[in-house]
Design an enzyme around this catalytic site. Structure first.
Site, short mmCIF file in Angstrom:
data_model
loop_
_atom_site.label_atom_id
_atom_site.label_comp_id
_atom_site.label_asym_id
_atom_site.label_seq_id
_atom_site.Cartn_x
_atom_site.Cartn_y
_atom_site.Cartn_z
N HIS A 39 0.45 -4.89 8.64
CA HIS A 39 1.82 -4.53 8.54
C HIS A 39 2.57 -4.14 9.90
O HIS A 39 1.71 -3.52 11.03
CB HIS A 39 2.25 -3.67 7.64
CG HIS A 39 2.29 -3.92 6.38
ND1 HIS A 39 2.56 -4.76 5.58
CD2 HIS A 39 1.27 -3.64 5.21
CE1 HIS A 39 2.35 -4.90 4.35
NE2 HIS A 39 1.26 -4.08 4.10
N HIS A 89 0.71 -1.16 0.02
CA HIS A 89 -0.13 -0.03 -0.16
C HIS A 89 0.88 1.22 -0.16
O HIS A 89 0.58 1.93 -0.77
CB HIS A 89 -0.80 -0.03 1.12
CG HIS A 89 -2.30 -0.96 0.86
ND1 HIS A 89 -1.94 -2.16 0.83
CD2 HIS A 89 -3.48 -0.77 1.33
CE1 HIS A 89 -3.32 -2.51 0.75
NE2 HIS A 89 -4.10 -1.64 1.02
#
Length: 337
Positions: free
Chosen positions: A167, A114
């Site tokens: 993450h 991302h």
């Protein structure tokens, strides 16, 4: 790395313990920053604002995503939502961590896609906007505003990815830095010929698949993350096929082929109102294309995905401009008695 992972999970727990009204914002931002939206929403809109920036955005997105897949295969990065269980930390130190529909990415975690793909795709646009502001105002202070907005956006995206447990913090930092460096390196280097885009459509996925074969031949389990994601995701419905590394490769190959098709048939010049209508039509057409029913068979799904992503740039940059130009000529033709 265990200490880094533990600290990252504690930071995620701190974020999740924040004000409840922030939760929908974090989840929405994490969803909006999905690299898919660069291909299906940002590119159609940006191309109609300016073909060159639009092509630069899509080129940066597909190259960054290809490199992100390669790095993930090489780095074997864990993801928080499964590591907290695999490491035993969930039993030793209950943190009350929660998962969300955007949590269960199936590929390895490092670096953050991302952050890396979004950062690389937006860098040329931010740089161009900064130059435009500087040229019109002459103020060095105003020139840094686009870059300041870029940094704030990337930090916010990174925090959102930590919040949803997709993450660890060090992975989003790596993604932000890699994306900015790659975006800077690609600036002004978008190919202009159909042959270059067609070569990219072949070379990018083929090189990644060769690497995949080499890693598997070396005895490495390249699909380890798929099993862990399926095991520890709170809901099987949150496991999306389009989050797999192979899905990214076919998306990139299809998009590069679409750019080749678009470059082979340059769009006609259009007026301001035609461009405004084209922007709305382009976003609607591409979004509709990707909402069509998808086949269940994995091979057919990957093939269908590549075709959709190839059709998108061609529709946006070739078909729609020609249709609008033709409608303009018909609407402007004089009536005959």
């Amino acid at each position: 790395m265990e200490g880094v992972h533990v600290a990252g999970l504690r930071f995620a727990a701190l974020l999740q313990s924040g004000p409840p009204w922030l939760e929908p914002a974090w989840v929405a931002l994490s969803s909006a920053a999905d690299p898919r939206h660069l291909f299906t929403a940002a590119f159609p809109l940006c191309w109609w604002l300016g073909p060159a920036p639009g092509a630069a955005l899509l080129w940066g997105a597909l190259v960054a995503e290809w490199l992100n897949v390669v790095l993930k295969w090489l780095l074997f990065g864990e993801r928080p939502f499964w590591w907290v269980h695999e490491s035993g930390m969930a039993a030793r130190e209950p943190l009350g961590l929660r998962q969300f529909p955007v949590t269960c990415e199936t590929g390895p975690g490092s670096p953050s896609g991302h952050c890396m793909v979004t950062g690389a795709a937006l860098w040329p646009l931010v740089s161009a906007l900064s130059s435009l502001v500087s040229a019109r105002s002459g103020s060095p202070v105003l020139r840094i505003i686009p870059f300041a907005a870029y940094i704030l956006l990337m930090v916010a995206v990174g925090l959102s990815r930590v919040f949803v447990l997709a993450h660890f913090p060090h992975q989003v930092v790596a993604g932000i830095l890699a994306g900015a460096v790659l975006g800077w390196g690609l600036q002004g280097r978008t190919p202009g010929s159909p042959r270059a885009f067609a070569c990219a459509a072949l070379v990018l996925p083929l090189s990644a698949l060769i690497l995949r074969w080499v890693l598997r031949a070396a005895g490495l389990d390249i699909d380890w993350s798929l099993r862990l994601a399926a095991q520890w995701c709170s809901s099987a419905a949150w496991l999306r096929r389009d989050s797999r590394p192979l899905a990214s490769l076919w998306r990139d190959a299809g998009s590069a082929l679409g750019l080749a098709l678009a470059a082979a048939s340059p769009a006609p010049r259009l007026g301001p109102w035609q461009r405004l209508a084209g922007a709305a039509a382009a976003v609607a057409a591409v979004q509709g294309l990707h909402r069509l029913r998808e086949p269940q068979d994995a091979t057919l799904w990957y093939g269908s995905s590549a075709l959709r992503y190839a059709a998108g740039p061609w529709i946006v940059a070739s078909l729609l401009p020609r249709l609008l130009a033709a409608l303009g000529r018909v609407g402007g033709a004089p009536h005959r008695e």
